[in-house]
Design an enzyme around this catalytic site. Structure first.
Site, PDB file in Angstrom:
ATOM      1  CG  ASP A 113      -1.790   1.191   1.356  1.00 17.85           C
ATOM      2  OD1 ASP A 113      -2.640   1.350   0.474  1.00 17.85           O
ATOM      3  OD2 ASP A 113      -1.628   1.983   2.306  1.00 17.85           O
ATOM      4  CD  GLU A 166      -2.563   2.454  -3.330  1.00 19.83           C
ATOM      5  OE1 GLU A 166      -3.629   3.065  -3.445  1.00 19.83           O
ATOM      6  OE2 GLU A 166      -1.915   2.422  -2.264  1.00 19.83           O
TER       7      GLU A 166
END
Length: 746
Positions: free
Chosen positions: A421, A474
């Site tokens: 993330d 990401e």
């Protein structure tokens, strides 16, 4: 007593003793208590029990009782052993000041021979740190069961254990300091299920908030937030036939899930019917896994299942990186969930958060009174967007903590991949910071060099141990080489989310069809840079929260047109090069924005209204698209090879039509044609590379999907009419707001 002993005992009483083994346990007589001759080499047993009224010493091997111990000062009991005594391991019979009696195996007798283990395996520190259930062979035929506790706190003045095994009394179990900054203590008879925390004092002696174990494998839910002793080796896996999937030439279609809101127990038709609660891991295994398998996905991706105190963070503010959240059950229950996924042919990917951590007092922030895990300078150590700490990637101990955690999920939970993330926030020193709020690196740039080095090490380590696993970034910027190998100066990820494709394609779909001609390039632009990375086309949870509505809500027009747009868009997505990801609810055409405290709009699938019919159509379409995708190698085998894709029609701006070919190995090509207007295009000619018969594989406008039923039902024969650079062509009927897949007859 000597001054050094008196000083240590004073520290014990004051709750700040860093070396309890120097004074407690069995020692040579180091001073001359009354009636003792130090020259006789006698032994002395010293016990610390500030809650005790009396203490008797019992030989664990013989059962003999040398006698009652003498309280020499508050909480300290001693017994001098006769010369030549062979006391090996002992227990204590204790009577407390409130007249309770119990037997206790003294931890202070287990010293250097227990602590001598040295951890040397890089990036596997979880095998050493935290609470480890162990069995110590103390004497012949006598094994002592218990837990070895280790915690890294190099700047603490003292560390003590508090837990359910000692009445949360920090006086009873001070830990032993060491030169490597790791505090240690073995406590006999601690069992799986016992709760514990660490009580630390900083260098000034100031008491800090009780801390959960950074390496805790199991955690209590708030408000307790204690760590729980867990037997990591108890579960017996049954997925030996499972092979990691996710290689570049394999189909990857991911169903992204938030476990707490996929479905909730007790909710029907949005009304409470009984207890409203999360499903357990076992219930999710029984309900979620068959559903995802039936829908045809290859992988399930879980929003971070690591322990997090605040449900509203969806797991993106984890406190217990090593503990699957106990909201839904025990770590063994989570292992059983992963096991069932593998037994049913599903890979499991976890969202993983090494970019930041929250400031909850029981967490990592200022763990030993200093910024141990985070950067001290707030320009690097504090995230302005999320109000969280940022890991100090330059510290070897922090790198080891994080990379060991990545391997932990692969080693112990058989996870197939990690989606990392907020990578962009890690890569840039000026991420979300105004001028003056950040400082450049040593070269004067905004690149976070220590974070870059960490990410490279992470990927090298994961792929070094698990070549078939996948790591996914990401990453929302144009940082070069995110999914390139580190030996080519890349970051080393297996894949990168294609945020640009998501943004451009959704922006295109938001336009009314009559205006799409002015934005024709938005759907084509992704192929200009597609081969620069190994992209995943992600329609994630980020697109259906914070007022963004739903994917269906982004589509223009009345209900018929909105659902038709959505179906055509999904068809385009599954045909476009790159692996696929859909967030839960997308497959039923959800009408309401995702709410982590609710569940998906399951009632749509039972609704007899027109909307219900449309939702069931989308549901069936996603299942059929997955089946089509997985069964035709042309749609996945050459995702990252320019040979695998070519535009056939890319310039029909006026009619908003696109056509392209997908190829894979020796398999037949697949022709994909999209019509993004509500007009039926009769007699539309498309050039094709193969002479003969072509068949329609799938049409998103089919009546079975809630469409108008404009399909090419019969076999289509090529005509020797040149078109789009080919000597032969097909004449098609293009459905309104539809995507068509065609394949030549073998």
């Amino acid at each position: 007593m000597t001054n050094s002993i008196e000083s240590l005992l004073d520290d014990l009483r004051d709750g700040c003793c860093a070396r309890p083994f120097d004074v407690l346990g069995v020692h040579d007589v180091d001073y001359a208590p009354s009636g003792v001759d130090p020259s006789r080499k006698e032994k002395i047993v010293r016990v610390w029990r500030p809650d005790a009224l009396s203490v008797h010493l019992v030989d664990l091997e013989t059962g003999q009782m040398p006698g009652e111990m003498v309280q020499v000062t508050s909480g300290v009991f001693e017994r001098v052993l006769d010369a030549g005594s062979s006391l090996h391991v002992y227990r204590l019979e204790i009577q407390t000041k409130d007249h309770q009696s119990f037997t206790y195996v003294d931890p202070w007798q287990f010293g250097a021979h227990v602590f001598s283990q040295v951890f040397v395996e890089p990036y596997r520190s979880y095998r050493y740190m935290g609470a480890r259930l162990v069995s110590i062979t103390a004497v012949a035929g006598q094994d002592v069961q218990g837990a070895m506790f280790r915690v890294y706190a190099p700047h603490a003045r003292s560390v003590a254990l508090v837990g359910s095994f000692n009445g949360w009394d920090a006086r009873l179990h001070p830990m032993q300091a060491s030169d490597d900054g790791i505090w240690r203590l073995f406590i006999p008879h601690v069992c799986a299920g016992d709760l514990y925390k660490f009580e630390l004092r900083d260098l000034e002696g100031t008491l800090l908030p009780h801390k959960s174990d950074p390496y805790g494998f199991y955690a209590e839910q708030p408000p307790g937030n204690a760590s729980i002793v867990y037997d990591q080796d108890r579960y017996r896996w049954q997925d030996s036939n499972w092979l990691h999937q996710g290689q570049l030439q394999q189909p990857v279609s991911v169903y992204e899930v938030h476990l707490g809101s996929w479905r909730r127990e007790g909710r029907r038709e949005k009304q409470l019917n009984g207890e409203d609660r999360w499903l357990t891991y076992q219930e999710l295994a029984n309900e979620l896994i068959p559903y995802v398998v039936e829908q045809g996905f290859t992988h399930i991706e879980l929003l971070p299942p690591m322990e997090h105190p605040f449900s509203g963070s969806w797991g993106y503010q984890p406190v217990g990186l090593y503990a699957p959240t106990s909201r839904f059950g025990s770590p063994d229950d989570f292992k059983a969930f992963v096991d069932r996924c593998h037994q049913n042919g599903l890979g499991v990917i976890l969202d993983w958060v090494p970019a930041h951590f929250p400031s909850d007092p029981h967490g990592l922030g200022r763990f030993d009174g200093t910024p141990l895990y985070e950067y001290a300078d707030p320009k690097r150590g504090w995230h302005p967007d999320w109000q969280t700490h940022i890991y100090d990637y330059g510290k070897p101990a922090v790198r080891d903590f994080l990379i060991s955690n990545a391997l932990f999920w692969l080693d112990c939970f058989h996870i197939d991949g990690l989606r990392v993330d907020a990578v962009a926030s890690m890569l840039y020193l000026d991420y979300s910071r105004a001028e003056g709020e950040w400082e450049p690196n040593i070269h004067g740039g905004n690149e976070h060099l220590e974070a870059v080095d960490f990410l490279k090490r992470l990927n090298e380590t994961v792929y070094g141990h698990y070549p078939d696993a996948i790591t996914i970034a990401e990453e929302s910027t144009s940082w070069p080489g995110v999914s390139k190998p580190t030996y080519e100066n890349g970051l080393g990820f297996g894949y990168k989310w294609n945020m640009g494709w998501m943004h451009d394609s959704l922006e295109y779909m938001k336009h009314e069809p009559q205006y799409r001609r002015y934005h024709h390039g938005e759907l084509m632009f992704s192929m200009e840079y597609h081969y620069s990375e190994h992209f995943i086309l992600a329609l994630s949870h980020d697109e259906v929260v914070h007022g963004k509505g739903t994917l269906l809500g982004k589509m223009p027009g009345d209900d018929w047109r909105r659902f038709a747009n959505l179906r055509a868009y999904y068809g385009f997505m599954f045909a476009h090069p790159g692996k696929k990801l859909l967030f839960m609810g997308a497959e039923i055409g959800s009408l309401t924005e995702w709410n982590h405290d609710d569940q998906l709009d399951w009632t749509l699938l039972d609704d007899d209204s027109e909307r219900g019919i449309f939702s069931r159509g989308v549901h069936k379409l996603v299942r059929d698209l997955n089946q089509l995708y997985r069964s035709h190698p042309a749609l996945y085998q050459s995702d990252y090879d320019s040979w695998g894709f070519s535009w056939v029609v890319g310039d029909d701006t006026e009619q908003s039509v696109y056509a392209f070919l997908r190829r894979g190995g020796s398999q037949p090509p697949v022709l994909v044609v999209c019509n993004f207007t509500p007009e039926v295009r009769y007699g539309y000619r498309v050039g094709v590379p193969t002479v003969g018969k072509w068949y329609e594989l799938l049409n998103t406008d089919a009546a079975a999907y809630g469409g108008s039923g404009v399909i090419n039902a019969d076999c289509l024969n090529t005509e020797f009419v040149e078109a789009h650079g080919y000597e032969q062509s097909l004449v098609l009927t293009l459905p309104p707001l539809g995507t068509v897949f065609l394949i030549p007859d073998d």
